[in-house]
Enzyme design. Structure first.
Site, PDB file in Angstrom:
ATOM      1  N   SER A 277       0.686  -1.337  -0.037  1.00  0.00           N
ATOM      2  CA  SER A 277      -0.093  -0.200  -0.027  1.00  0.00           C
ATOM      3  C   SER A 277       1.265   0.955   0.679  1.00  0.00           C
ATOM      4  O   SER A 277      -0.044   1.866  -0.269  1.00  0.00           O
ATOM      5  CB  SER A 277      -0.969   0.195   0.756  1.00  0.00           C
ATOM      6  OG  SER A 277      -0.732   0.240   2.179  1.00  0.00           O
TER       7      SER A 277
ATOM      8  N   ASP B 210      -4.283   8.130   7.565  1.00  0.00           N
ATOM      9  CA  ASP B 210      -5.289   7.237   8.159  1.00  0.00           C
ATOM     10  C   ASP B 210      -4.584   6.832   9.691  1.00  0.00           C
ATOM     11  O   ASP B 210      -3.337   7.175   9.827  1.00  0.00           O
ATOM     12  CB  ASP B 210      -5.772   6.336   7.343  1.00  0.00           C
ATOM     13  CG  ASP B 210      -4.531   5.133   6.394  1.00  0.00           C
ATOM     14  OD1 ASP B 210      -4.257   5.226   7.177  1.00  0.00           O
ATOM     15  OD2 ASP B 210      -5.588   4.333   5.827  1.00  0.00           O
TER      16      ASP B 210
ATOM     17  N   HIS C 173      -1.301   4.665   7.323  1.00  0.00           N
ATOM     18  CA  HIS C 173      -0.911   5.651   5.861  1.00  0.00           C
ATOM     19  C   HIS C 173      -0.164   6.914   6.587  1.00  0.00           C
ATOM     20  O   HIS C 173      -1.523   7.759   7.035  1.00  0.00           O
ATOM     21  CB  HIS C 173      -1.433   5.384   5.210  1.00  0.00           C
ATOM     22  CG  HIS C 173      -1.537   4.115   4.518  1.00  0.00           C
ATOM     23  ND1 HIS C 173      -2.672   3.591   4.708  1.00  0.00           N
ATOM     24  CD2 HIS C 173      -0.604   3.093   4.029  1.00  0.00           C
ATOM     25  CE1 HIS C 173      -2.667   2.101   4.579  1.00  0.00           C
ATOM     26  NE2 HIS C 173      -1.616   1.771   4.191  1.00  0.00           N
TER      27      HIS C 173
END
Length: 358
Positions: free
Chosen positions: A40, A323, A326
């Site tokens: 990610s 978030d 991240h």
């Protein structure tokens, strides 16, 4: 009628000749493509196009709110490290491999998948593991041969830079019956296999961000008692990865002629920002901009992951984390700048700019 058929045949033959000429034309000598693999940290939206859950997707609001103005599938409010690297290198925004529409791969492509690991078992069936990403890369190599010819494809692949981020998902979901050393060894082993495959196809220049202090994410801080402390057990394995990665790459450099690598000290540079956020322009490096609960550590950003309610800060650039896991676009830009042109105190033995110029 016969004359018309002859004219049509001539036109088709000429068109075929032109397409062959275009496909085999030489690229500029200084052209360097960018290929990206991983998780990610680098996923630009590949997971939008696979059968998975929203735990491994970011294709909903407020992801993408700052730069794109809409969710792209990137796990941030805006751009990621590779987006800035592409800009610094004079390349266009590099697309996701699974993005719909035809791609010309001469600028590169991105295979990264949120939640992916070096081990096939990591979130198996929900993400695109590293081994599968390499299989996709082999398909791209075939497309490039058709697009620019064998010789140009070989030159392009050998001059290209390959950015790879892998390992975090193993350490966040690891089996506690295996030691830290055992887990890192498995990750390094599978990474080595992937790098050797890419090398066989032509890859020579590889860049790695290293490993973040995963235990200091808002999610794991909230699990560590809610007193602001990091989850040190997870940080230990993060540090071990950061130490072992350069050793693994050094061995490959000794085995594989022309192999070059660059390792960014992600653990160090993130820790510096967490310990002294104001120095880097952040007001808060503990609480996420988007989420719920203590430190907004509950992974509820966007309200699509089982919990509908979530909080969203007004200005993402004030928070280091966007978030629960991240960083924000502002943080990603800082990392990209240091990876691109930083000194040996943060990235070595080359920075990414030097890899592009090599």
């Amino acid at each position: 009628m016969a004359s018309l058929k002859v004219q049509i045949c001539c036109l088709l033959a000429y068109a075929t000749f032109l397409s062959q000429m275009i496909s085999c034309q030489s690229l500029p000598k200084e052209h360097v493509a960018l290929f990206t693999l991983g998780d990610s940290l680098f996923d630009p939206g590949n997971n939008n196009n696979i059968n998975t859950t929203n735990d491994y997707r970011a294709n909903f609001w407020p992801y993408g709110r700052t730069f794109f103005g809409y969710p792209t599938g990137r796990f941030s409010d805006g751009r990621l490290i590779q987006d800035f690297i592409a800009e610094y290198a004079g390349l266009p925004l590099i697309p996701a491999f699974l993005q719909s529409g035809n791609h010309r791969f001469i600028y590169g492509v991105n295979f990264a998948s949120g939640g992916a690991g070096a081990l096939v078992e990591t979130h198996q069936g929900l993400v695109i593991d590293l081994k599968t990403q390499v299989i996709y890369f082999k398909k791209v190599e075939k497309s490039l041969r058709q697009e620019v010819g064998d010789a140009e494809a070989k030159r392009l692949l050998s001059r290209a830079v390959y950015l790879i981020s892998i390992g975090a998902n193993e350490y966040l979901s690891r089996n506690s019956s295996i030691s830290d050393e055992g887990y890192v060894a498995m990750v390094m082993g599978n990474l080595t296999l992937a790098l050797k495959e890419i090398y066989k196809i032509g890859g020579r220049k590889f860049g790695f961000p290293g490993m973040a202090p995963l235990g200091c994410s808002p999610f794991l801080r909230s699990q560590a008692g809610g007193n602001g402390s990091c989850f040190e057990e997870v940080n230990k394995i993060s540090q071990l990865h950061q130490r072992e990665l350069p050793k693994t790459l050094k061995k490959l450099e000794e085995q594989l002629p022309g192999f070059k690598y660059s390792v960014y000290n992600f653990y160090k540079t993130i820790s510096e920002r967490l310990n002294n956020p104001s120095k880097y322009g952040f007001k808060d490096a503990t609480t996420a901009c988007c989420g719920s609960g203590v430190y907004r550590g509950t992974y509820s950003c966007g309200g699509k992951r089982g919990i509908k309610e979530y909080e969203l800060c007004e200005n993402s650039s004030e928070n280091f984390f966007f978030d629960s896991y991240h960083p924000s676009e502002k943080a990603f830009q800082q990392f990209a700048q240091e990876m691109w042109s930083g000194g040996s105190d943060v990235i070595s033995p080359y920075n990414i700019k030097q890899l592009f110029e090599a």
